[in-house]
Design an enzyme around this catalytic site. Structure first.
Site: not given
Ligand code: NAD
Ligand code: UGA
Length: 469
Positions: A285, A229, A174, A98
């Site tokens: 994100c 990314k 990812e 974060p």
């Molecule tokens: P999340 O908060 O859901 O999960 C992260 C987990 O890591 C938590 O459960 C936490 O307890 C655990 N953790 C933290 N420190 C730890 C440690 N030292 N050992 C073991 N576990 C530990 O986060 P998320 O949404 O899965 O995102 C993870 C990463 O992926 C972030 O960098 C985010 O930007 C990236 N990302 C997220 C998304 C998404 O859609 N949420 C998509 C693409 C990339």
């Molecule tokens: C986004 C990216 O789409 C993923 O490729 C990326 O991996 C991820 O962030 C990440 O790094 O966490 P996510 O946030 O899960 O995925 O969902 P999105 O579908 O991108 O939507 C994000 C926000 O934009 C939502 O609030 C959605 O409602 C809004 N949105 C999306 C709009 O307002 N308009 C659109 O046309 C699309």
């Protein structure tokens, strides 16, 4: 390293929205590989192991089916971090990154304390040759820090007599979106692997090749991968801010943002995705990754670059405030004791995630005006709503409704904040009869028929549409 590296055991550190679904899809496609997802959060691991699949910590369409198929076979969830690391040939770092809340870069830079803690754990508990994969979204050059931490374990006295350790670091960001994670993972547009060790890259590629076509796997240097990314998320968010800026202009001029989006989206150079106007982007994100990009730009002395991306965030915040102001103004500038039904609290449909949901800011603004909110969301837990609106404290103006009927009964207004499928199918003739008059519907997702509601005598505001015309 001469021999090709065969991966038999994978450990994923972080059982969150990325770690859980990503490892589930790898497990499904690679039955020969043993995968252990570890987390320090015991409650989360317990939920992943819950016999009742409705209690999984994450709601994602298609996830339950894979967990049912693979859990306990080649997919395991555990709190025993050391042991899973010790057995692994490949370790994915999938922990949270974060925005920093204090110290240098507070409010912009990524907080890397969880990444650093994981790298230190790996340095301590890994055995032999281990490939460490950055799955979390990270600032450019983080791989360098991880490498230094891992390599320093060799110099540490504690490990003098232990078996020799050898690490390779790769970046494999990812791109899944919540709500469509399983589909995105199973059919990715591309898989990106950044690295400088050919054998390590091939080892990771060999896993994806179980289900992804070779020409969809892109290999770059580490820094291109890390920066791609952040850039992908910034570009996606930028499109949303662009169309939301136009939505405001549409409301003033009589143009309809849905018509404009269709017209521009049919130009192949622009494309039709990510042009849905709404209450502003949410999710964990987009904001944090753009803040990170701004921080990096300023760090490298590129102020104009930082300022450019800053505007994407400013517009997003403005869209949210603009919507709460419109609601207040339309309800005679007074929300005191008015019942407002909030339909949808998650940041988008098909997820229970509320992180940075536009609903939070909009609901807080309405509460500030004295409104009584009756909130319905099909998947978000009440505790998450209370946590985001009132830090978990009781607030008599926040009511969580179990049904749409309960939420909309006697409401002065309905605000649609998430595009859940059930909200496309609302039975307006019944709902309208039970609202207090004059009644309003504010559709921030552009999913209702203005004509139908007007016929029923409901006042309607829809994002990017002028009801004056
Ligand atoms: P999340 O908060 O859901 O999960 C992260 C987990 O890591 C938590 O459960 C936490 O307890 C655990 N953790 C933290 N420190 C730890 C440690 N030292 N050992 C073991 N576990 C530990 O986060 P998320 O949404 O899965 O995102 C993870 C990463 O992926 C972030 O960098 C985010 O930007 C990236 N990302 C997220 C998304 C998404 O859609 N949420 C998509 C693409 C990339
Ligand atoms: C986004 C990216 O789409 C993923 O490729 C990326 O991996 C991820 O962030 C990440 O790094 O966490 P996510 O946030 O899960 O995925 O969902 P999105 O579908 O991108 O939507 C994000 C926000 O934009 C939502 O609030 C959605 O409602 C809004 N949105 C999306 C709009 O307002 N308009 C659109 O046309 C699309």
């Amino acid at each position: 390293m001469q021999k090709s590296l065969k991966i038999k055991n994978i450990c994923c550190i972080g059982a969150g929205y990325v770690g859980g679904p990503t490892m589930s899809v790898i497990a499904k496609n690679c039955p020969e590989i043993k995968i252990t997802v570890v987390d320090i959060n015991k409650q989360r691991i317990d939920s992943w192991n819950d016999n009742n699949l409705d209690n999984l910590p994450i709601y994602e369409p298609g996830l339950k089916k894979i967990i049912k198929e693979c859990r306990g076979k080649n997919l395991h969830f555990s709190c025993d971090v050391d042991s899973a690391i010790g057995q692994a040939d490949m370790i994915f770092l999938s922990v949270n990154t974060p925005t920093k809340s204090r110290g240098i870069g507070a409010g912009q830079a990524s907080d890397l304390k969880w990444i650093e803690a994981s790298a230190r754990k790996v340095a301590e508990a890994a055995k032999g040759t281990t490939i460490v994969v950055e799955k979390s979204t990270l600032p450019v050059k983080t791989a360098e820090t991880i490498k230094i931490i891992l390599d320093s374990s060799q110099k540490d006295n504690k490990f003098k007599n232990s078996e020799k350790k050898d690490f390779h670091v790769l970046s494999n960001p990812e791109f899944l979106a919540e709500g469509s994670a399983i589909n995105d993972l199973q059919y990715p547009d591309r898989v990106l692997i950044g690295g400088d060790n050919q054998k390590a890259i091939e080892a990771l590629e060999s896993i994806y090749l179980f289900w992804v076509e070779k020409d969809k796997i892109i290999k770059t240097n580490l820094w291109s991968s890390e920066l791609s990314k952040l850039t992908a998320n910034a570009f996606l968010a930028q499109r949303i801010s662009s169309i939301n800026s136009i939505s405001a202009l549409c409301e003033e001029t009589g143009a309809d943002v849905q018509e404009v989006a269709k017209a521009i989206g049919m130009d192949k150079r622009i494309g039709s995705s990510f042009l849905k106007s709404g209450p502003g982007f949410g999710g964990s994100c987009f904001k944090k990754d753009i803040l990170n990009l701004i921080y990096l730009s300023n760090y490298y002395g590129l102020k104009e670059v930082g300022n450019y991306w800053e505007k994407v965030l400013e517009l997003n915040e403005w869209q949210q405030s603009r919507i709460s102001q419109i609601i207040t103004k339309k309800l005679f500038g007074n929300l005191f004791d008015k019942k407002i039904s909030i339909l949808g609290f998650s940041f988008k449909a098909d997820t229970n995630d509320v992180r940075e949901s536009p609903a939070i800011k909009i609901c807080k603004d309405l509460l500030e005006e004295g409104a009584v909110l009756s909130i319905f969301d099909p998947k978000v837990e009440s505790s998450q709503i209370f946590e985001s609106l009132s830090n978990g404290d009781e607030n008599k103006n926040i009511i969580i409704s179990k049904t749409i009927q309960e939420s909309t009964l006697n409401a002065d207004a309905i605000v649609i904040l998430t595009e859940w499928q059930v909200f496309y199918e609302l039975r307006w003739p019944e709902i309208s009869k039970k609202m207090r008059k004059p009644s309003w519907v504010f559709d921030t997702r552009g999913i209702i028929s203005v004509k139908e509601l007007k016929k029923l005598g409901i006042n309607v505001w829809r994002v990017g549409f002028s009801s004056k015309i």
